[in-house]
Design a protein around this motif. Sequence first.
Motif, short mmCIF file in Angstrom:
data_model
loop_
_atom_site.label_atom_id
_atom_site.label_comp_id
_atom_site.label_asym_id
_atom_site.label_seq_id
_atom_site.Cartn_x
_atom_site.Cartn_y
_atom_site.Cartn_z
N HIS A 1 70.57 -66.02 20.73
CA HIS A 1 72.11 -65.29 20.35
C HIS A 1 72.89 -66.05 19.38
CE1 HIS A 1 72.73 -67.47 24.05
NE2 HIS A 1 73.77 -68.30 23.81
N MET A 2 71.97 -67.58 19.20
CA MET A 2 73.20 -68.10 18.33
C MET A 2 72.25 -68.21 16.49
SD MET A 2 72.44 -72.22 20.47
CE MET A 2 73.53 -72.23 22.61
N ASN A 3 73.78 -68.85 16.25
CA ASN A 3 73.31 -68.42 14.65
C ASN A 3 72.20 -70.05 14.33
OD1 ASN A 3 73.74 -71.41 13.25
ND2 ASN A 3 75.95 -70.74 13.90
N THR A 4 71.99 -69.09 13.40
CA THR A 4 70.41 -70.22 12.78
C THR A 4 70.31 -70.90 12.99
OG1 THR A 4 69.97 -67.69 12.07
CG2 THR A 4 68.05 -69.62 10.70
N ARG A 5 71.00 -71.77 12.39
CA ARG A 5 71.03 -73.36 12.24
C ARG A 5 71.71 -73.59 13.51
NH1 ARG A 5 75.79 -76.78 11.22
NH2 ARG A 5 74.83 -79.17 10.65
N GLU A 6 71.99 -73.45 14.52
CA GLU A 6 71.92 -73.63 15.76
C GLU A 6 70.94 -73.43 17.22
OE1 GLU A 6 75.63 -72.89 18.08
OE2 GLU A 6 74.90 -74.13 19.89
#
Lengths: 527, 563
Positions: free
Chosen positions: B122-127
């Motif tokens: 559920h996190m953004n791609t980078r994280e």
Amino acid sequence: MGKKKHTDKDLFGASALPEQPASTPFTSVSVRVSLLVALLLRWTLSLWGYSGLDSPPMYGDFEAQRHWLEITTQLPTKLWYRYDLQYWGLDYPPLTAYHSLLLGYIANAINPSWVALDASRGNEDKNLKMFMRYTAIVTDLIINMSATLVFCKMCSKSKTRSEQNTLLLLALIQPGLLLIDHGHFQYNSAMLGFTLWFVVCMAKKQYALGSVFFCLALGFKQMALYYALPVFFYLLGVCVGVAKRSGAISGLKQLAIIGISVLLTMGIMFSPFMGSFEDVGQVIHRIFPVGRGLYEDKVANFWCAISIIIKMKVLFTTESLVRISIGATLLAVLPSSIHLFYSQLSPPKIALANPSRKLLLALLNGSLAFFLFSFQVHEKSILIPLMPATMLLAQSDGLAWEGSVFITTAVFSMFPLLRRDGLAVPTVALTLIFNILYGFPSVFESEGKPFLLVRAAIGGLYALMSTLVFCESFVNESPVPKLPDLYTVVNALVSFGVFGLLFLRYNYVQLFMDDPVVVGGAKKKTK
Amino acid sequence: MASLTSGPLALFAFAAVLKVVLFPSYHSTDFEVHRNWLAITHTLPLHKWYYEATSEWTLDYPPLFALFERTLAAIAELTGGHVDMTISQHARLDTHTLFFQRASVIVTEALFFYAATRFFKHMNTREQTIRVALVFCSPGLLFVDNIHFQYNGFLYGILLLSIYAMWENQFLLGGALFAITLNFKHIYLYQAPAYFVYILGAYCFVKVGDKYTFSLVRLIQMGLTVVAVFIASFGPFFQHLPQIMSRLFPFKRGLCHAYWAPNFWALYSFADRVAIQIVKSAGGDDTLGDVKSLTRGLVGNSVFAVLPDVTPLHTLVLTVLFQLPSLYLLWKKPTKAAFIDSLVLCGFSSFLFGWHVHEKAILLILIPFSIVAARTRRHAQIFYILSCVGTFSLFPLIFKATEAPTKVIVLLMFAILAHHYLAILTPTNTENLKKSSTTTVTLGLSIIEKMYLYGLIPLFVYAEMLHPVVFSRGQLEFLPLMMISVYCSNINTPNMPAPVENIAYMDAVEIKPTTQQLKAAAAATMKETSSVESSKKITTTTTTTVKPQILDSQANYFSNKFI
């Protein structure tokens, strides 16, 4: 969603990183990691086979390089270019010989049997292999990787951080050079690194120092001559430009400085052989063996490609073939080189973010012309145009897909050679690494460029190359019994087609699409 | 423009291809073990698998792993029969077999990768990419699986999926997956206590109104699920259970593995060696050191010369004793966070005090820990130190000179990247304030911690470069191993209570007695070890126990001040 957030904080910590990293200058973290990845790939590649492993009596390039350690350490200078020439006689210029001498001393100190005269021939000691691998990596690190780092830092001003990081890494792990130097085994990185130092010096307007570096490149491998015409026209352009702006005396002074540094460097390098006219002649004769024929094996160049239709070797004598090929090469080199000469007459007043663009393009076009049309070309020589193409990628995104296709095709063109060395698996692996990092996205995911039709063509090309690689690796027999080396011929033809198109494209870009990027990122059309 | 940070999948592809280039690296006899299992399961009928003993590489993993090998053998058969599957007493090696087995490790690791992505989806791609990288790109796993040769990757994948299912409150699925993991490799038994307590506390007790009541139905459901997995696995081998058990639990092996695992017993054995020298120099018995003691590096029953001998029972008691505090906490408050902390600590106690522990078992701690490595700054610091040292302690596993650069470069890459990203992921309040002005981030390790980590460099230089030169005739060949183990165990032992501290931070009321218990226990262990070691340990222990509070109070101070 709120509940989810709460558990996240308890479990993972609540950092909530922004999607894009903060824009900061070239960080030490990325530089260090890029260097480490580059070293790791070089070392792991070193664990694989090399040219001529287990193949007596002549072995291969690895044995040739080792043999030169042996003869330079054990014999007086006079005999270097004369001793038992049938067995890998030294045929590179003196700087390679001095390099071998230095390494030979170290080898001798570690284990004298590695470089014992005659007795060490065909030595396949595991530790010797490791030693040679180390020497290739250290040479690469000192001359080539350092130059790459300096070059990338020099032209990193106009890019975002994630771009810089990728481009530095990309320039450091260009698969063609890695596979030949640290797989097949040679020291091309030294010659290419010196040339890159030349490019760096030119951008910083250190013309004398730059000329010294180019002489060192020439002194390491005569193949640097592929670059010679653009380099000559560039320096001439610089001198004439100075003369035009500040008077003929200043121009002549500049010319004298460059001329003296060239003569001095060459003189020092050849000094041990200056004793007699005959010695110099012998060195020159060893370095330029014209007698070998128009091309070796199946090379992806013009002469090999048209030999399928016209048997040039039958129609003409060797001498006239030399003349024809020189004529064709000059014809192909001159447009880009003369363009480079004129561009130096009136250099732009503003500082450019990519000051080396024109020089690199001309180096690329010049050396690619040599590869395609000159006499006695080896498939490994594609590394020479590959260097400026890679640096153009690292410098600006303007030539992204061209560079990706060029690098991929170049590795493909060397596949038959690398497969013989037992390097098929790492060849495919490194090509994939390059394409995962940069190649595929630059061709298929970038906006606007290239056109859809070109994308489709590249997709088709990659599919064709994969099929050929697969067939060559797993279908052992040629489907047509009359043509036992069908795969190699098809490989050479496909590669020649791509190289030829890219040659036209790069020339077109150099001559008609000159768009220097001004510091600060704004693009400005000059023509 | 895609780059390394463009997504987890690019990361996986990049890692997989890199591992392909590592194919010709050194591989241990574990490669031969697995090849032999391939041969056994391929050529023999099922009931003979656990009796086959042509070579010393007999089948000693639970039945599911045998079935896994059988599947691999079937696939190998499909690829054209180039894979060498003959039962043989001696090592056999050809390129096809090597490539096939190496490739099978990389392919099965996809499950591990998938499991790792589940946690952060559920996190953004980078994280997501960074966090998956912290789990998936474990240098220790690379050494053990892709160089040394084993199949831990996909097993950790199943374990992580099981943890994820537990977190999603799918307890039956989680329990079944853990049972499956156990039936692949029984080393995960070490973590069974945490599972047991968590299932009991979070699943079997149901909240009715304000009270928790025990639900027998749920216990039976869970019991049946787990038993079903075991029946499915061991069922076909029903008549051969005693034989399988004797293969799975060979208690005849010694306390320490041939290489010392960097655990408590390494310190203990070291103390014994020191004591021998002291007794000798004091004019004592000269034959004292001649016993087949641990420093000789032999597999077998170990005999201590001065200190009391250790039996499996002792190690079991100690292990359980040190598992109790975290299990108690888990029982009092069965949260998701406490569950994974408890898993890590159970692995940790078994690693430190278990019988015949192999240094590879450090992964049992590092992999679950990596999921929550960035929970707090202190978590990140401990994870960082532990991973660096734990990975370093795996160096002797890959001892060939050809792999030395690989080991060093991989560990350095990890050290640089993990330091950078852990620091970014766990910003302290002070750093948040300064973010606009400074671009460099640090993890804020203490001087002692830094010195300890930098100390690995001279240790490496001595063990891998100088030692062979100094003792060129092979005397004291196990000295470097001993040094590495002693040095690395030094950090492992005192750091153990630290993650508990973090539970303490979140659950301040309940922790107080436990922390003190742990401190007392730590002090007790210190008395047992030699004085040289304990001086170092005291310093490290104090830093680990005092620092979190300082950090947290700082954090509180700042948050109070600025909100």
